[in-house]
Design a protein around this motif. Structure first.
Motif, PDB file in Angstrom:
ATOM      1  N   ASN A 101       0.811  -1.213   0.000  1.00  0.00           N
ATOM      2  CA  ASN A 101       0.000   0.000   0.000  1.00  0.00           C
ATOM      3  C   ASN A 101       0.848   1.268   0.000  1.00  0.00           C
ATOM      4  O   ASN A 101       0.344   2.347   0.279  1.00  0.00           O
ATOM      5  CB  ASN A 101      -0.993   0.036   1.153  1.00  0.00           C
ATOM      6  N   HIS A 106       1.061   1.913   5.436  1.00  0.00           N
ATOM      7  CA  HIS A 106       0.173   1.251   4.464  1.00  0.00           C
ATOM      8  C   HIS A 106      -0.812   2.239   3.853  1.00  0.00           C
ATOM      9  O   HIS A 106      -1.952   1.882   3.549  1.00  0.00           O
ATOM     10  CB  HIS A 106      -0.571   0.070   5.094  1.00  0.00           C
ATOM     11  N   ARG A 107      -0.346   3.450   3.644  1.00  0.00           N
ATOM     12  CA  ARG A 107      -1.220   4.455   3.049  1.00  0.00           C
ATOM     13  C   ARG A 107      -0.404   5.465   2.245  1.00  0.00           C
ATOM     14  O   ARG A 107       0.607   5.995   2.706  1.00  0.00           O
ATOM     15  CB  ARG A 107      -2.025   5.194   4.113  1.00  0.00           C
ATOM     16  N   ALA A 268      -1.027 -10.643   6.956  1.00  0.00           N
ATOM     17  CA  ALA A 268      -0.936  -9.191   7.057  1.00  0.00           C
ATOM     18  C   ALA A 268       0.323  -8.786   7.801  1.00  0.00           C
ATOM     19  O   ALA A 268       0.784  -9.478   8.704  1.00  0.00           O
ATOM     20  CB  ALA A 268      -2.176  -8.649   7.769  1.00  0.00           C
ATOM     21  N   ALA A 271       1.850  -2.130  10.486  1.00  0.00           N
ATOM     22  CA  ALA A 271       1.793  -0.731  10.048  1.00  0.00           C
ATOM     23  C   ALA A 271       2.441   0.110  11.143  1.00  0.00           C
ATOM     24  O   ALA A 271       2.117  -0.046  12.327  1.00  0.00           O
ATOM     25  CB  ALA A 271       0.352  -0.294   9.806  1.00  0.00           C
ATOM     26  N   GLY A 319      -6.799  -8.067   6.022  1.00  0.00           N
ATOM     27  CA  GLY A 319      -6.706  -6.655   5.680  1.00  0.00           C
ATOM     28  C   GLY A 319      -5.678  -5.973   6.558  1.00  0.00           C
ATOM     29  O   GLY A 319      -5.950  -5.609   7.706  1.00  0.00           O
ATOM     30  N   ASP A 320      -4.448  -5.822   6.038  1.00  0.00           N
ATOM     31  CA  ASP A 320      -3.357  -5.224   6.812  1.00  0.00           C
ATOM     32  C   ASP A 320      -3.797  -3.935   7.489  1.00  0.00           C
ATOM     33  O   ASP A 320      -4.577  -3.159   6.916  1.00  0.00           O
ATOM     34  CB  ASP A 320      -2.176  -4.891   5.901  1.00  0.00           C
ATOM     35  N   VAL A 322      -4.083  -0.208   8.397  1.00  0.00           N
ATOM     36  CA  VAL A 322      -3.824   1.030   7.662  1.00  0.00           C
ATOM     37  C   VAL A 322      -3.967   2.187   8.647  1.00  0.00           C
ATOM     38  O   VAL A 322      -5.035   2.368   9.242  1.00  0.00           O
ATOM     39  CB  VAL A 322      -4.797   1.201   6.483  1.00  0.00           C
ATOM     40  N   VAL A 330      -8.559  -2.108  10.023  1.00  0.00           N
ATOM     41  CA  VAL A 330      -8.055  -3.477   9.914  1.00  0.00           C
ATOM     42  C   VAL A 330      -9.245  -4.419   9.756  1.00  0.00           C
ATOM     43  O   VAL A 330     -10.339  -4.136  10.258  1.00  0.00           O
ATOM     44  CB  VAL A 330      -7.205  -3.854  11.158  1.00  0.00           C
ATOM     45  N   PRO A 358      -5.550  -4.755   2.419  1.00  0.00           N
ATOM     46  CA  PRO A 358      -5.705  -3.483   3.128  1.00  0.00           C
ATOM     47  C   PRO A 358      -6.738  -2.587   2.448  1.00  0.00           C
ATOM     48  O   PRO A 358      -6.898  -2.609   1.235  1.00  0.00           O
ATOM     49  CB  PRO A 358      -4.300  -2.865   3.054  1.00  0.00           C
TER      50      PRO A 358
END
Length: 471
Positions: A101, A106-107, A268, A271, A319-320, A322, A330, A358
Motif C-alpha cells: 500500500n 500502508h497508506r 498481514a 503498520a 486486511g493489513d 492502515v 483493519v 488493506p
C-alpha cells in the motif's frame, strides 16, 4: 377384520400335533416361533395403520392476520447503490512505493497516473504460480528499480525500462525450492528486505543483490516486512512480532500474541508510524506497541463472521492495518472490518464485511474488496456501505462445479480512479463516486499481486511470473 385380541387366543390355544420324528417338545417350539412371528408382524401393521390415520388428520388453521416476524423481506435485503459526491485529495507524483500500500503506514493519499494506459514492458521475474507454490509479494519500487519476489523465493531487480538488473535466491542452502513459498518485500535507501516461507528475514543490498544479513524467525514469515527508522518489523505466522536492527538483523525486541490454530498463506504485516507499531496476528488479535522499546500500549481482537453467505470462517487478519491520522483500519477474512482509535484501540465502528487486503481511505470514504469478490465504498464516519460492485466470482462456469474463486487485488486510488487487478486477466478501473466501470487493461495469465503506482507508471505481477508495466 377380527380384532387383535380375537386372533391371539386362537393361535396360542391351538392343539399342536406331535411330530413323531422330532418329538412333542420340538414341535411345541416350532409353534411358539410361528406365534411369536405373527404377533410381531401384527403389531407392526397396527403401528403403521395408526401412523397413517394420524397423518390423515386435518391441520387446525387459526383465524387472524398473518404477519412476517422479520418484516418485508425485500425491505430487509434490498441495497441501492448511491453516487454520493466525494472530494478526493489532489493527485501528486510519487517517486517510490516502498511497502505494501505504498508506505510504512500502508497508506499513500493519491498517486498521479494517466488515463489512457498502454503496456510499457513485460519482464520475466522467475517462477509463476503452480499447484503448490504461489506468488504473494507485491512489487516495491524506488527511483532506480522495481523489486519482485517469485513463487520460488527468488528476488529480482528490474530497471524502469524493463531491463534485468540482478536476481538472487533467498532460499536457505539446506532447503529445497519446492518446500515453501510466500513472502513479502520492503525497501528503504540501499536495504531491501525479503521475508520467506522458510521462516527467515533476509536483507539484501538494493543495488547489487548482495546479502547483508539474515534472521531466523522459527516460523514462516510470509507477511510483508515494514521498515521505519532503524528498525524492521515482521509478523511471523506463529503469532509473534519481531523488531530487528536494520543494519545488523539483531533482535531488538519481540511481542507474542495468542498462538493460532489456523491461518492462510501470505498474511498481514505491521503498520508503523513514529508513535505506534500496529501488529496483526493470525488469531484476529491486533496489538499496538511503542516502536522503539516494544512496550505494549493496547490490544483488541477482531472477531466475528459475516451473517448469511461467507467465503470462510478463518479469523486470520487479511486486511493489513492502515494508519490514517488518528485511526487504524483493519479487517479479518471471515467478515469484520473495523475502525479503531489509534490512541487506545477503542472501536469507532464495525462493518460486517470480510477483507482480502488493506483498505484505502480517501475523501471521507473507505474503499475495499471484500471476501465475496465485491468492490465497496464505505462511509468513513460509520462504516455503512455507499455502493458495492460485484466482481467476477468463480473460475468454473457451471454452478455445481464452482469452487475456485477469482482473486482480486486492491483497490488503490490513482489518477482519480480506483484500480483492481484480478486473476481473471483484467485490471479494472472504477469511478470512486459511483463505482461505475470506466476502463480495463488485459494482463496475460491474470494478476498475482496488488497493483502499485510510482513515477506515473502502474505495475502488477502476473501469475505467469512476469512484471507488467503500464503508462
Amino acid at each position: 377384520m377380527k380384532n387383535f385380541s380375537a386372533i391371539v387366543p386362537q393361535l396360542t390355544t391351538r392343539k399342536t400335533t406331535k411330530n413323531p420324528t422330532k418329538g412333542p417338545e420340538k414341535g411345541n417350539d416350532v409353534t411358539r416361533k410361528i406365534v411369536s412371528g405373527l404377533k410381531t408382524k401384527t403389531l407392526i401393521a397396527l403401528a403403521l395403520t395408526t401412523a397413517l390415520v394420524a397423518c390423515g388428520e386435518k391441520d387446525v388453521i387459526l383465524p387472524g392476520e398473518r404477519l412476517d416476524i422479520r418484516g418485508d423481506a425485500a425491505e430487509v435485503t434490498a441495497f441501492v447503490n448511491e453516487a454520493r459526491p466525494i472530494s478526493l485529495p489532489a493527485a501528486s507524483l510519487n517517486t517510490s512505493w516502498t511497502h505494501r500500500n505504498g508506505s510504512p503506514t500502508h497508506r499513500i493519499a493519491h498517486p498521479t497516473l494517466g488515463t489512457a494506459l498502454s503496456p510499457v514492458f513485460a519482464a520475466n521475474i522467475g517462477a509463476g504460480d503452480s499447484r503448490r507454490l504461489r506468488i504473494t509479494a507485491d512489487p516495491v519500487v524506488t527511483t532506480n528499480a522495481i523489486y519482485t519476489l517469485d513463487a520460488q523465493s527468488q528476488v529480482v531487480a528490474t530497471s524502469p525500462s524493463g531491463a534485468p538488473l540482478w536476481a538472487r535466491s533467498v532460499i536457505p542452502a539446506s532447503d529445497n525450492p519446492r518446500d515453501a513459498s510466500g513472502g513479502g518485500l520492503a525497501v528503504t535507501g540501499n536495504v531491501l528486505l525479503a521475508t520467506t516461507g522458510f521462516g527467515e528475514v533476509v536483507a539484501l543490498d538494493a543495488a547489487s543483490g548482495g546479502e547483508l544479513w539474515r534472521q531466523d524467525l522459527d516460523a514462516p514469515g510470509t507477511s510483508a516486512p515494514t521498515i521505519q527508522g532503524d528498525l524492521a518489523y515482521v509478523v511471523a505466522r506463529d503469532g509473534r512480532a519481531w523488531a530487528l536492527d536494520l543494519d545488523t538483523g539483531r533482535i531488538r525486541w519481540t511481542q507474542s500474541g495468542t498462538p493460532p490454530t489456523s491461518n492462510f498463506s501470505g498474511g498481514a504485516g505491521a503498520a508503523v508510524n513514529g508513535e505506534f507499531a500496529i501488529f496483526p496476528f493470525p488469531t484476529g488479535e491486533v496489538l499496538a506497541a511503542f516502536p522503539e522499546g516494544g512496550l505494549r500500549r493496547w490490544s483488541t481482537v477482531v472477531t466475528g463472521q459475516r451473517p448469511g453467505q461467507a467465503a470462510s470462517n478463518i479469523s486470520d487478519i487479511a486486511g493489513d492495518p492502515v494508519i490514517d491520522g488518528n485511526r487504524v483500519y483493519v479487517g479479518n477474512f471471515s467478515g469484520r472490518v473495523v475502525a479503531l482509535e489509534i490512541a487506545n484501540g477503542g472501536r469507532i465502528w464495525t462493518a460486517t464485511e470480510g477483507a482480502v487486503g488493506p483498505v484505502w481511505p480517501a475523501g471521507g470514504s473507505v474503499f475495499m474488496v471484500n471476501d465475496l469478490g465485491e468492490l465497496l465504498r464505505l462511509d468513513a464516519d460509520d462504516g455503512t456501505a455507499i455502493w458495492r460492485v460485484e466482481l467476477p466470482g468463480f473460475e468454473e462456469n457451471r454452478e455445481r462445479r464452482q469452487k475456485t474463486r477469482f482473486a482480486h487485488y486492491g483497490p488503490i486510488l490513482a489518477g482519480g480512479r480506483l484500480i483492481v487487478a484480478s486473476s481473471d486477466g483484467l485490471v479494472r478501473q472504477f469511478d470512486p463516486t459511483s463505482g461505475t466501470l470506466v476502463g480495463t487493461i488485459e494482463i496475460r495469465g491474470g494478476a498475482a499481486s496488488n497493483p502499485v503506482v510510482a513515477n506515473g507508471t502502474l505495475y502488477v505481477v502476473s501469475k505467469r511470473g512476469e512484471l507488467l508495466a503500464f503508462r
